[in-house]
Design an enzyme around this catalytic site. Structure first.
Site, PDB file in Angstrom:
ATOM      1  CE1 TYR A   1      -3.843   2.725   7.730  1.00  0.00           C
ATOM      2  CE2 TYR A   1      -1.613   3.596   7.730  1.00  0.00           C
ATOM      3  CZ  TYR A   1      -2.862   3.506   7.156  1.00  0.00           C
ATOM      4  OH  TYR A   1      -3.130   4.185   5.998  1.00  0.00           O
TER       5      TYR A   1
ATOM      6  CE  LYS B   1       4.249   6.802   8.438  1.00  0.00           C
ATOM      7  NZ  LYS B   1       3.131   7.699   8.570  1.00  0.00           N
TER       8      LYS B   1
ATOM      9  CG  ASP C   1       4.142  -1.845   8.710  1.00  0.00           C
ATOM     10  OD1 ASP C   1       5.086  -1.046   8.510  1.00  0.00           O
ATOM     11  OD2 ASP C   1       2.965  -1.604   8.406  1.00  0.00           O
TER      12      ASP C   1
HETATM   13  C1  LIG Z   1       2.906   1.133  10.465  1.00  0.00           C
HETATM   14  C2  LIG Z   1       2.538   1.724   9.144  1.00  0.00           C
HETATM   15  N1  LIG Z   1       2.496   0.954   8.056  1.00  0.00           N
HETATM   16  C3  LIG Z   1       2.192   1.433   6.840  1.00  0.00           C
HETATM   17  C4  LIG Z   1       1.873   2.766   6.681  1.00  0.00           C
HETATM   18  C5  LIG Z   1       1.517   3.281   5.318  1.00  0.00           C
HETATM   19  O1  LIG Z   1       2.502   4.158   4.880  1.00  0.00           O
HETATM   20  P1  LIG Z   1       2.153   5.243   3.741  1.00  0.00           P
HETATM   21  O2  LIG Z   1       1.133   6.161   4.315  1.00  0.00           O
HETATM   22  O3  LIG Z   1       3.482   5.902   3.484  1.00  0.00           O
HETATM   23  O4  LIG Z   1       1.665   4.495   2.545  1.00  0.00           O
HETATM   24  C6  LIG Z   1       1.888   3.626   7.782  1.00  0.00           C
HETATM   25  C7  LIG Z   1       1.530   5.041   7.641  1.00  0.00           C
HETATM   26  O5  LIG Z   1       1.155   5.700   8.573  1.00  0.00           O
HETATM   27  C8  LIG Z   1       2.232   3.097   9.054  1.00  0.00           C
HETATM   28  O6  LIG Z   1       2.249   3.869  10.144  1.00  0.00           O
END
Ligand SMILES: Cc1ncc(COP(=O)(O)O)c(C=O)c1O
Length: 429
Positions: free
Chosen positions: A146, A256, A228
């Protein structure tokens, strides 16, 4: 209207008059918290405890979707934010704290030679992809996991409404631990893939040198490797999953765990690539907002000076091992499994005819929430989960697992649900 969640439900009804879904975050909405058996609003939190608007107390294993690593309202972070507030939140020029936090990240994260800040994980992944496209002069991207709400990524999922087809056509998915699936993409789109972006790990461990193989294949084909690390960063290790697995990407994104719940994300990477950020447009009014940077400074200092990650592992292992023992004790391994890394582990639910995993998950959430455990099927550990909190979690599982087994085996699940089951959601992990 349920008695336990009365105020939550009243507020949700009111909120929905002005806010679609009544929430700013999909994963905090009724699409994931079944209506009738769930809280919808949290009033306050401290450590790993949260209190909903009905006054119910929970031990939180969601931790704001893994954004909170130290615990809610950590005294050191709160003090740093208060002090910064006195100086100011945002100015007409950068504040020195931008540079100080950038230096700290360069010190901690293997791939980080230069750093840019943003607010959400999605800003950072979108920035990394634009940078990779600019650097390589290519348009296509390969994704696994994701990566946020922006067009370039979400267009590749079932939640793609509103994303132009031309954008969707540029994003291709490959499968974790299946290097052949990435091979196929490079064969199908030779010299066209700008970046390979993946979560270095989510539910399963990398097998057979998967991450090393991805790096080699990506570089052989002239693309950039982006990790990521929105969740794994500052959680798997102080230097993220890249340090934990010993595989350094070209670029990485963080979100996060960086600022213990304050909105801050990062694109970091090799200087020669990041330098192009001087030309790529990645610029926003609140990029240098100082309260979040002060929170990050305090969080990173705590990570470096206290055994935060060690404790996430130690406590997370107790969860994994305890839960595995309970799955065995109650003989439910055909229904559920335990997976993931101790610092971010998963309670995986299988379909069990005549019930879908969504129906079973709804029952699981109903029963966990009723026992004062906030989870969405993951255990996002924080520095403030102590042994008593783990014992409470395991005691809840000790009651809920046999119930799950009973309602499935005796085909009573629908009668025992006090709500409509969750609708199947798009899955990206
Ligand atoms: C692996 C990963 N990448 C990107 C995101 C996107 O982050 P945001 O919701 O802060 O835009 C998330 C959010 O859950 C994530 O878990």
């Amino acid at each position: 209207m349920s008695h336990r969640y009365k105020r939550s439900e009243e507020m949700l009804q009111r909120a929905e008059r002005t806010i679609p879904l009544g929430s700013q975050t999909f994963s905090k909405s009724k699409t994931q918290y079944p209506y009738g058996v769930s809280p919808y609003f949290i009033q306050r939190a401290k450590g790993c405890r949260v209190w909903d608007v009905d006054g119910n107390e929970y031990i939180d294993f969601v931790n704001s979707l893994a954004a909170v690593t130290l615990g809610y309202n950590d005294p050191d972070v709160t003090a740093a934010v208060r002090a910064q507030l006195e100086e100011g939140v945002i100015f007409s020029l950068p504040h020195p704290i931008e540079m100080q936090v950038a230096e700290k990240i360069v010190e901690m994260v293997p791939c980080a030679e230069k750093v840019r800040f943003a607010k959400n994980g999605s800003d950072a992944t979108a920035g990394a992809i634009r940078l990779a496209r600019a650097h390589t002069g290519r348009d296509r991207v390969a994704v696994c996991g994701y990566h946020g709400w922006q067009d370039w990524y979400i267009g590749s999922t079932a939640r793609n409404r509103g994303v132009p087809q031309v954008t969707r056509d540029l994003t291709h998915t490959f499968t974790y631990n299946d290097i052949e699936s990435l091979h196929r993409l490079f064969k199908e789109w030779p010299d066209q893939i700008a970046a390979v972006i993946l979560e270095p790990m989510n539910v399963t461990e990398p097998k057979n040198g998967f991450l090393e193989a991805v790096r080699e294949l990506t570089h052989k084909n002239g693309a950039l490797l982006v990790f990521d690390e929105t969740i794994t960063g500052f959680r798997f290790a102080n230097g993220g999953a890249q340090e934990y697995f010993g595989v350094t990407p070209d670029l990485a994104t963080f979100g996060k765990g960086l600022a213990n719940g304050y909105p801050l994300s990062v694109v970091a990477g090799k200087a020669e690539i990041m330098r192009l950020m001087e030309e790529v447009f990645f610029s926003f009014t609140f990029g240098g907002e100082t309260l979040s940077l002060a929170a990050a400074q305090a969080t990173l200092h705590k990570l470096q000076t206290q055994p935060v990650v060690e404790r996430l592992y130690a406590q997370g292992k107790k969860v994994l091992e305890g839960l595995r023992a309970l799955v065995e004790k109650h003989q439910v391994s055909h229904l559920v499994a335990v997976a993931g890394n101790p610092v971010w582990s998963f309670f995986v639910i299988n379909d069990a005819a005549p019930y879908s995993q969504w129906e079973i998950k709804t029952f699981y959430l109903q029963e966990m929430f009723a026992r004062g455990i906030l989870t969405l099927g993951t255990h996002n550990m924080s520095f403030s989960h102590d042994d008593h909190d783990i014992a409470r979690l395991l005691a809840a599982y000790d009651e809920v697992l046999p119930l799950l087994k009973q309602v499935v085996e005796q085909q009573q699940l629908r009668e025992r649900l006090h709500c409509r089951p969750l609708e199947p959601l798009f899955r990206v992990r």
